[in-house]
Design an enzyme around this catalytic site. Sequence first.
Site, PDB file in Angstrom:
ATOM      1  N   LEU A 396      67.715  33.359  -3.759  1.00  0.00           N
ATOM      2  CA  LEU A 396      68.846  34.119  -4.320  1.00  0.00           C
ATOM      3  C   LEU A 396      69.044  35.413  -3.518  1.00  0.00           C
ATOM      4  O   LEU A 396      68.522  36.463  -3.881  1.00  0.00           O
ATOM      5  CB  LEU A 396      68.514  34.425  -5.784  1.00  0.00           C
ATOM      6  N   GLU A 398      72.185  36.677  -1.068  1.00  0.00           N
ATOM      7  CA  GLU A 398      73.423  36.442  -0.323  1.00  0.00           C
ATOM      8  C   GLU A 398      73.445  37.155   1.022  1.00  0.00           C
ATOM      9  O   GLU A 398      73.929  36.619   2.021  1.00  0.00           O
ATOM     10  CB  GLU A 398      74.627  36.894  -1.170  1.00  0.00           C
ATOM     11  N   GLN A 420      77.927  31.182  -4.917  1.00  0.00           N
ATOM     12  CA  GLN A 420      77.958  30.405  -6.159  1.00  0.00           C
ATOM     13  C   GLN A 420      79.214  30.763  -6.971  1.00  0.00           C
ATOM     14  O   GLN A 420      79.873  29.893  -7.516  1.00  0.00           O
ATOM     15  CB  GLN A 420      76.681  30.653  -6.957  1.00  0.00           C
ATOM     16  N   PHE A 421      79.524  32.027  -6.987  1.00  0.00           N
ATOM     17  CA  PHE A 421      80.788  32.534  -7.519  1.00  0.00           C
ATOM     18  C   PHE A 421      81.258  33.612  -6.549  1.00  0.00           C
ATOM     19  O   PHE A 421      80.429  34.365  -6.025  1.00  0.00           O
ATOM     20  CB  PHE A 421      80.605  33.155  -8.921  1.00  0.00           C
ATOM     21  N   ALA A 422      82.575  33.692  -6.356  1.00  0.00           N
ATOM     22  CA  ALA A 422      83.106  34.682  -5.408  1.00  0.00           C
ATOM     23  C   ALA A 422      82.639  36.096  -5.759  1.00  0.00           C
ATOM     24  O   ALA A 422      82.452  36.939  -4.885  1.00  0.00           O
ATOM     25  CB  ALA A 422      84.629  34.629  -5.398  1.00  0.00           C
ATOM     26  N   ASP A 423      82.415  36.335  -7.053  1.00  0.00           N
ATOM     27  CA  ASP A 423      81.975  37.661  -7.518  1.00  0.00           C
ATOM     28  C   ASP A 423      80.690  38.114  -6.805  1.00  0.00           C
ATOM     29  O   ASP A 423      80.484  39.300  -6.587  1.00  0.00           O
ATOM     30  CB  ASP A 423      81.696  37.621  -9.018  1.00  0.00           C
ATOM     31  N   PHE A 424      79.822  37.157  -6.481  1.00  0.00           N
ATOM     32  CA  PHE A 424      78.506  37.526  -5.933  1.00  0.00           C
ATOM     33  C   PHE A 424      78.573  37.934  -4.469  1.00  0.00           C
ATOM     34  O   PHE A 424      77.570  38.320  -3.878  1.00  0.00           O
ATOM     35  CB  PHE A 424      77.501  36.388  -6.150  1.00  0.00           C
ATOM     36  N   HIS A 465      82.378  36.610 -13.347  1.00  0.00           N
ATOM     37  CA  HIS A 465      82.511  35.212 -12.923  1.00  0.00           C
ATOM     38  C   HIS A 465      83.976  34.824 -12.803  1.00  0.00           C
ATOM     39  O   HIS A 465      84.294  33.653 -12.843  1.00  0.00           O
ATOM     40  CB  HIS A 465      81.825  34.268 -13.918  1.00  0.00           C
TER      41      HIS A 465
END
Length: 659
Positions: A396, A398, A420-424, A465
């Site tokens: 985990l 990025e 995993q989600f654009a937010d991350f 999310h």
Amino acid sequence: MQFDRKGIDDYKLIELYSELVRPRMIEEKMLVLLRQGRISKWFSGIGQEAIAVGATMALDSDEYIMPLHRNLGVFTARKMPFDKLFMQWQGKKDGFSKGRERSFHFGANKYHICGMISHLGPQLAIADGIALAHKLKKENKVSLTFSGDGGTSEGDFHEALNVAAVWGLPVIFVIENNGYGLSTPVNEQFVCKQLADRALGYGMAGITIDGNNILEVYNTIKNAREYCIREQKPILIECMTFRMRGHEEASGVKYVPKELFEEWGKKDPVTNYESFLLEKGMLTQPIIDEIRNKIQSDIEAGLATGFEAGNILPDTKEELTDVYAQADIKTTLPLNGAKSEKKMIQAISDGLRQSMQKHNNLVLMGQDIAEYGGAFKVTEGFVQEFGKERVRNTPLCESAIVGAALGLSIKGFKSMMEMQFADFVTVGFNQIINNLAKIHYRWGQNADVVVRMPTGGGVGAGPFHSQSNEAWFTHTPGLKVIYPSTPEDAKGLLIAAIEDPNPVMFFEHKALYRSISGMVPDEYYTIEIGKAKHVQEGSDISIITYGSGVHWATEYALQHPELSIDILDLRTLLPLDYDAIKAAVARTGKVLLLHEDTLIGGIGGEISAWISEHCFEWLDAPVLRCASLDTPIPFAIELEQNFMAKSRLHETVQKLMAY
Ligand SMILES: Cc1ncc(C[n+]2csc(CCOP(=O)(O)OP(=O)(O)O)c2C)c(N)n1
């Protein structure tokens, strides 16, 4: 200082000496020039040269090094020509970065060096990517990267070491513990006894050595190299040393106790090694003079070329062109007309699978993308077809994975990283904005990386999310930003993004994944990046939009047959298709810019400004924007609906019609 030659032959001992003296003599010259005001900033590595030189000399010349700001010895030991180096530091066109970068912020593939960005820590994960490339190609090679003691506090340090350990990558992580990070002493930076102790926590070997002893550095790194290749593991080497000058020359050393300079002055890496060689009879004063005179005349010659070179005459076209790697990309049509009905998610998965079949140098990375198939199952079944080496679950982290993707690119691989989600993406932001986006402009290295971004709201997933964050990237030269709205476009544009040698942010609206279907060509094909699609012709107003906005606009037009609505789907947000925008304005003279992203700073503002500058004479009304509320995106479905631009679409259309 004890020197142990451990079987190093006489020739190598002298070569090490000569390489050690070169950066010292260049620096002494630079200090003079600095005082004369003939160069600008300088970060001194005086007193630390044994680390850069010893490490570089211990590697093969085709093994990549990721140096930092005190590692002149890496550049000189890789035999970079002095004239080009001086032109680099003077900001001349024929330096390594066409005058675009300062000091040591440049790289050169010819010399297998990937230079730093100011942020320090991002260097480390690039080494992971390069080592991964070696591992995948089964080459017996390592990569080596540097960190200062200060840099070890950055998250990037931890992420890079952990990834290297988990993936079994042959990386040598070298820490130069020189006592200070700018003015911060090490006891305010960390509290473990030695930084090498951290290695245990990552499950890797760690060792602390005397960084001022060139033979100790050289021998340790030679052995480390063999260990990393043999065991397919990383290693952490902490080199104890001292910064004998200020952080950079202008900042002084007032905060450093004088005794430390005396103590470390006695441990000077150059004079101690010179005395050892003199004592052993391997060097004599005439040989020393000969070595130094030769270096001196090389420096003078290099400097003269640098000073003779004229100042840069800016060429705006070249400046703009060099932001992107230019590639002769042709649009590929599907081999035959066969089409199948596919949901958006299947089309994306299809595009990815066919890209994996076409490019055997393509590596996929992301959290849970292997056996689990990814959070949205885009890569379901990929491990069985392509194997775990090319379909990689990541820890985990990025930032490290984007950095590793850049390392892969340096070695000629393509990669796709799934957020995993654009937010991350916020925790991989630095690598994308500062490394991927800028590297081609800075020194000509492309970043052949696609970052897939499952984005958008409408499913009650709350502020972390559901964000629309495409505008963060459209403001960054060097990136391409794609945002398809249909299954057919998603497949063709994803394949095109993977073919493109530049970094591409590829937005996929999560709510469209399974709600939208369409006929999609079965075969491999591309859709040109940077081309908008005219969705439907109309004569009353033009809605210019993308992503979910395309579906909102189409649905609205269906519900309002009394209006003749023209719809343009941008598909690519960077670069924008200005011709298509201009044509849309000309068709109706009334423009509504619609996006799910929030209003202020959204791409709609940029397009509106462009239209008013370039299409003013066609306008019959002010350009209106319909965007989501300027708040974080809320969780409760009632609040989310109220937030969404869609809830204000009717009102905005009416306003425009009434004008
Ligand atoms: C992310 C980031 N924060 C702060 C800085 C400012 N800065 C540049 S070098 C430096 C100190 C670095 O110390 P260290 O890693 O020990 O390396 P050294 O300069 O001692 O070789 C700082 C704070 C920066 N360049 N990047």
